[in-house]
Design an enzyme around this catalytic site. Sequence first.
Site, PDB file in Angstrom:
ATOM      1  N   ARG A 154       0.631  -0.727   0.067  1.00 46.93           N
ATOM      2  CA  ARG A 154      -0.036  -0.205  -0.365  1.00 46.93           C
ATOM      3  C   ARG A 154       0.631   1.444  -0.170  1.00 46.93           C
ATOM      4  O   ARG A 154       0.232   2.140  -0.634  1.00 46.93           O
ATOM      5  CB  ARG A 154      -0.932   0.073   1.342  1.00 46.93           C
ATOM      6  CG  ARG A 154      -2.037  -0.874   1.271  1.00 46.93           C
ATOM      7  CD  ARG A 154      -2.888  -0.997   2.760  1.00 46.93           C
ATOM      8  NE  ARG A 154      -2.132  -2.177   3.141  1.00 46.93           N
ATOM      9  CZ  ARG A 154      -2.794  -3.111   4.142  1.00 46.93           C
ATOM     10  NH1 ARG A 154      -3.994  -3.011   3.743  1.00 46.93           N
ATOM     11  NH2 ARG A 154      -1.448  -3.886   4.943  1.00 46.93           N
ATOM     12  N   ILE A 155       1.884   1.275   0.854  1.00 48.62           N
ATOM     13  CA  ILE A 155       2.997   2.220   0.891  1.00 48.62           C
ATOM     14  C   ILE A 155       3.226   2.294  -0.311  1.00 48.62           C
ATOM     15  O   ILE A 155       4.252   3.549  -0.657  1.00 48.62           O
ATOM     16  CB  ILE A 155       2.951   2.843   2.446  1.00 48.62           C
ATOM     17  CG1 ILE A 155       2.010   2.830   3.572  1.00 48.62           C
ATOM     18  CG2 ILE A 155       4.327   3.731   2.732  1.00 48.62           C
ATOM     19  CD1 ILE A 155       2.470   2.887   4.839  1.00 48.62           C
ATOM     20  N   ASP A 174      10.232  -6.405  -4.967  1.00 51.45           N
ATOM     21  CA  ASP A 174       9.407  -7.076  -3.900  1.00 51.45           C
ATOM     22  C   ASP A 174       8.824  -8.648  -4.101  1.00 51.45           C
ATOM     23  O   ASP A 174       8.289  -8.895  -4.915  1.00 51.45           O
ATOM     24  CB  ASP A 174       7.741  -6.199  -3.839  1.00 51.45           C
ATOM     25  CG  ASP A 174       6.609  -6.754  -2.831  1.00 51.45           C
ATOM     26  OD1 ASP A 174       6.657  -7.784  -2.953  1.00 51.45           O
ATOM     27  OD2 ASP A 174       5.810  -5.903  -2.442  1.00 51.45           O
ATOM     28  N   THR A 232      10.866   4.422   5.898  1.00 53.92           N
ATOM     29  CA  THR A 232       9.890   4.866   6.982  1.00 53.92           C
ATOM     30  C   THR A 232       9.100   3.053   7.067  1.00 53.92           C
ATOM     31  O   THR A 232       7.677   3.521   7.591  1.00 53.92           O
ATOM     32  CB  THR A 232       8.405   6.208   6.201  1.00 53.92           C
ATOM     33  OG1 THR A 232       8.288   5.603   4.824  1.00 53.92           O
ATOM     34  CG2 THR A 232       9.201   7.307   5.848  1.00 53.92           C
ATOM     35  N   SER A 233       9.543   2.369   7.407  1.00 52.55           N
ATOM     36  CA  SER A 233       9.225   0.908   7.649  1.00 52.55           C
ATOM     37  C   SER A 233       9.217   0.705   9.513  1.00 52.55           C
ATOM     38  O   SER A 233       8.407   1.343   9.962  1.00 52.55           O
ATOM     39  CB  SER A 233       9.270   0.155   6.627  1.00 52.55           C
ATOM     40  OG  SER A 233       8.397  -0.560   6.724  1.00 52.55           O
ATOM     41  N   ARG A 234      10.345   0.327   9.395  1.00 51.81           N
ATOM     42  CA  ARG A 234      10.482  -0.172  10.540  1.00 51.81           C
ATOM     43  C   ARG A 234      11.446  -0.086  11.301  1.00 51.81           C
ATOM     44  O   ARG A 234      12.459  -0.996   9.817  1.00 51.81           O
ATOM     45  CB  ARG A 234      10.000  -1.543  10.809  1.00 51.81           C
ATOM     46  CG  ARG A 234       8.548  -2.064  11.135  1.00 51.81           C
ATOM     47  CD  ARG A 234       8.165  -0.974  12.492  1.00 51.81           C
ATOM     48  NE  ARG A 234       6.811  -0.877  12.774  1.00 51.81           N
ATOM     49  CZ  ARG A 234       5.508  -0.258  12.161  1.00 51.81           C
ATOM     50  NH1 ARG A 234       5.808   0.835  11.694  1.00 51.81           N
ATOM     51  NH2 ARG A 234       4.307  -0.491  12.864  1.00 51.81           N
ATOM     52  N   ASP A 258      12.790   8.258   9.801  1.00 55.74           N
ATOM     53  CA  ASP A 258      11.317   7.439  10.552  1.00 55.74           C
ATOM     54  C   ASP A 258      10.677   7.015  11.835  1.00 55.74           C
ATOM     55  O   ASP A 258      10.115   7.771  12.587  1.00 55.74           O
ATOM     56  CB  ASP A 258       9.487   8.118   9.549  1.00 55.74           C
ATOM     57  CG  ASP A 258       8.384   9.091  10.538  1.00 55.74           C
ATOM     58  OD1 ASP A 258       8.945   9.197  11.203  1.00 55.74           O
ATOM     59  OD2 ASP A 258       7.683   8.004  10.557  1.00 55.74           O
ATOM     60  N   GLU A 263      14.017   2.262  19.013  1.00 51.33           N
ATOM     61  CA  GLU A 263      12.909   3.242  18.969  1.00 51.33           C
ATOM     62  C   GLU A 263      12.093   3.300  20.110  1.00 51.33           C
ATOM     63  O   GLU A 263      11.597   4.268  20.778  1.00 51.33           O
ATOM     64  CB  GLU A 263      12.175   3.208  17.528  1.00 51.33           C
ATOM     65  CG  GLU A 263      10.451   4.146  17.518  1.00 51.33           C
ATOM     66  CD  GLU A 263       9.987   3.682  16.207  1.00 51.33           C
ATOM     67  OE1 GLU A 263       9.240   4.522  16.236  1.00 51.33           O
ATOM     68  OE2 GLU A 263      11.187   3.173  15.240  1.00 51.33           O
TER      69      GLU A 263
HETATM   70  P1  NAD Z   1       1.738  -4.026   2.720  1.00 48.01           P
HETATM   71  O1  NAD Z   1       1.469  -5.089   3.638  1.00 48.01           O
HETATM   72  O2  NAD Z   1       0.728  -2.964   2.417  1.00 48.01           O
HETATM   73  O3  NAD Z   1       3.104  -3.955   1.803  1.00 48.01           O
HETATM   74  C1  NAD Z   1       4.420  -4.523   2.521  1.00 48.01           C
HETATM   75  C2  NAD Z   1       5.034  -5.080   0.788  1.00 48.01           C
HETATM   76  O4  NAD Z   1       5.964  -5.642   1.545  1.00 48.01           O
HETATM   77  C3  NAD Z   1       4.229  -5.840   0.434  1.00 48.01           C
HETATM   78  O5  NAD Z   1       3.794  -6.179  -0.549  1.00 48.01           O
HETATM   79  C4  NAD Z   1       5.085  -7.076   0.297  1.00 48.01           C
HETATM   80  O6  NAD Z   1       4.675  -8.268  -0.571  1.00 48.01           O
HETATM   81  C5  NAD Z   1       6.374  -6.962   0.663  1.00 48.01           C
HETATM   82  N1  NAD Z   1       7.165  -7.476   0.759  1.00 48.01           N
HETATM   83  C6  NAD Z   1       6.926  -8.387   1.755  1.00 48.01           C
HETATM   84  N2  NAD Z   1       8.841  -9.252   2.240  1.00 48.01           N
HETATM   85  C7  NAD Z   1       9.394  -8.252   1.817  1.00 48.01           C
HETATM   86  C8  NAD Z   1      11.138  -8.312   1.583  1.00 48.01           C
HETATM   87  N3  NAD Z   1      11.943  -9.166   1.844  1.00 48.01           N
HETATM   88  N4  NAD Z   1      11.477  -7.855   0.658  1.00 48.01           N
HETATM   89  C9  NAD Z   1      11.035  -6.591  -0.400  1.00 48.01           C
HETATM   90  N5  NAD Z   1       9.130  -6.785  -0.347  1.00 48.01           N
HETATM   91  C10 NAD Z   1       8.780  -7.558   0.789  1.00 48.01           C
HETATM   92  O7  NAD Z   1       2.578  -2.653   4.450  1.00 48.01           O
HETATM   93  P2  NAD Z   1       2.172  -1.104   4.058  1.00 48.01           P
HETATM   94  O8  NAD Z   1       0.681  -0.858   4.653  1.00 48.01           O
HETATM   95  O9  NAD Z   1       2.487  -0.262   2.400  1.00 48.01           O
HETATM   96  O10 NAD Z   1       2.993  -0.682   5.114  1.00 48.01           O
HETATM   97  C11 NAD Z   1       4.773  -0.987   4.831  1.00 48.01           C
HETATM   98  C12 NAD Z   1       5.415  -0.588   6.271  1.00 48.01           C
HETATM   99  O11 NAD Z   1       4.897   0.770   6.450  1.00 48.01           O
HETATM  100  C13 NAD Z   1       4.959  -1.662   6.891  1.00 48.01           C
HETATM  101  O12 NAD Z   1       5.636  -2.926   7.710  1.00 48.01           O
HETATM  102  C14 NAD Z   1       5.144  -0.200   8.572  1.00 48.01           C
HETATM  103  O13 NAD Z   1       6.064  -1.515   9.398  1.00 48.01           O
HETATM  104  C15 NAD Z   1       5.272   0.644   7.794  1.00 48.01           C
HETATM  105  N6  NAD Z   1       4.255   1.981   8.307  1.00 48.01           N
HETATM  106  C16 NAD Z   1       4.773   3.031   8.549  1.00 48.01           C
HETATM  107  C17 NAD Z   1       4.299   4.108   9.214  1.00 48.01           C
HETATM  108  C18 NAD Z   1       4.837   5.215  10.344  1.00 48.01           C
HETATM  109  O14 NAD Z   1       4.444   6.118  10.714  1.00 48.01           O
HETATM  110  N7  NAD Z   1       6.332   5.595   9.549  1.00 48.01           N
HETATM  111  C19 NAD Z   1       2.905   3.958   9.497  1.00 48.01           C
HETATM  112  C20 NAD Z   1       2.534   2.659   8.759  1.00 48.01           C
HETATM  113  C21 NAD Z   1       3.291   1.805   8.323  1.00 48.01           C
END
Ligand code: NAD
Length: 321
Positions: A154-155, A174, A232-234, A258, A263
């Site tokens: 999604r992001i 991905d 911005t992920s983890r 971020d 953290e």
């Molecule tokens: P999502 O599940 O929609 O997308 C994650 C994508 O990563 C999927 O398409 C998946 O196939 C892919 N993926 C899985 N394993 C992988 C790998 N080994 N290599 C590459 N890609 C891989 O999740 P999202 O809603 O897009 O969120 C993404 C991340 O953003 C979440 O994991 C969350 O930790 C983080 N997040 C951060 C904030 C923030 O405030 N900074 C807020 C929400 C989410």
Amino acid sequence: AVFSAKAYDRTYFDKVSSTRFADLCTIDYHTFSLSEETAPLAHSCDAVCVFVNDTLDEPVLRALHAGGVRAILLRCAGFNHVDLLTAETLGLFVANVPAYSPEAVAEFAVTLVQTLNRKTHRAYNRVRESNFNIEGLLGMTLHGKTVGIVGVGRIGLAAAKIFRGFGCRILAYDPYAGPEFTSELGTLVELDTLLQESHVVSLHCPLTEGTRHLMNGTTLARMKPGAMLVNTSRGGLIDTAAVIEALKTHQLGGVALDVYEAESELFYNDHSGEIIEDDVLMRLLTFPNVLICGHQGFFTREALTEIATVTLSNLSDFVGG
Ligand code: NAD
């Protein structure tokens, strides 16, 4: 009982609950995070509402269950901190907020890239001291550059679309990419190719055992010299010590975070001006090409409204059976 409640949680929950869920529940807010010590605070409650930093391991879930709690409402997407097996055994209802605003986080990732690239944070500080000198603030035009997106869920997908709008070439890695990532948007490649060809690498995959320290000494060395890395992920996706080494050798041209490895100990606690003693963080902050925020990618009015709405609708589903 709402744990780890910040003032903004109360504001948005009150706003949504007063309009749509006035008769449904009364809410107790606690600034403490959920742990074995704080679990008794929920003993007269039917449900607990928690965030990413709250502990939901077996002892905590058993303590909550023994006190009468029947539902766990996560006001976040991730549930890797919940012992789902124990929750199921105890018959606890567990619900999350799968996507509150992917655009909010994607927009923030792009903002970090451009802030770091055009050095607006440094310009801001200079001008506040009446210094309008632009020396040292040279950036690059993003148009025509290659951006590597790791994880096009999604992001990542929303970020790819924004970077595309800047006129960037998009490479994505991905292993489970869906059909939403089309060839008009960019090209799916192996991680190695993405790292070698990208001027900017933006991380958007989840943290799992397989992705922990995805960016380490070896993968950082494969990046284009002087490229930027944005997370911005983890925090755990990056080996922070290796990033410091790559900054020292100028292999990395800049880093925007971020989210940060340590953290949970640092940012989720309200330090109220207390000095944070974290050696790695302090070392990172000595580099002018490092930009760090306290996990605020999700922090927009729209995302908070969605979190409150979906959490309370999950509560309504639980009450309604
Ligand atoms: P999502 O599940 O929609 O997308 C994650 C994508 O990563 C999927 O398409 C998946 O196939 C892919 N993926 C899985 N394993 C992988 C790998 N080994 N290599 C590459 N890609 C891989 O999740 P999202 O809603 O897009 O969120 C993404 C991340 O953003 C979440 O994991 C969350 O930790 C983080 N997040 C951060 C904030 C923030 O405030 N900074 C807020 C929400 C989410």
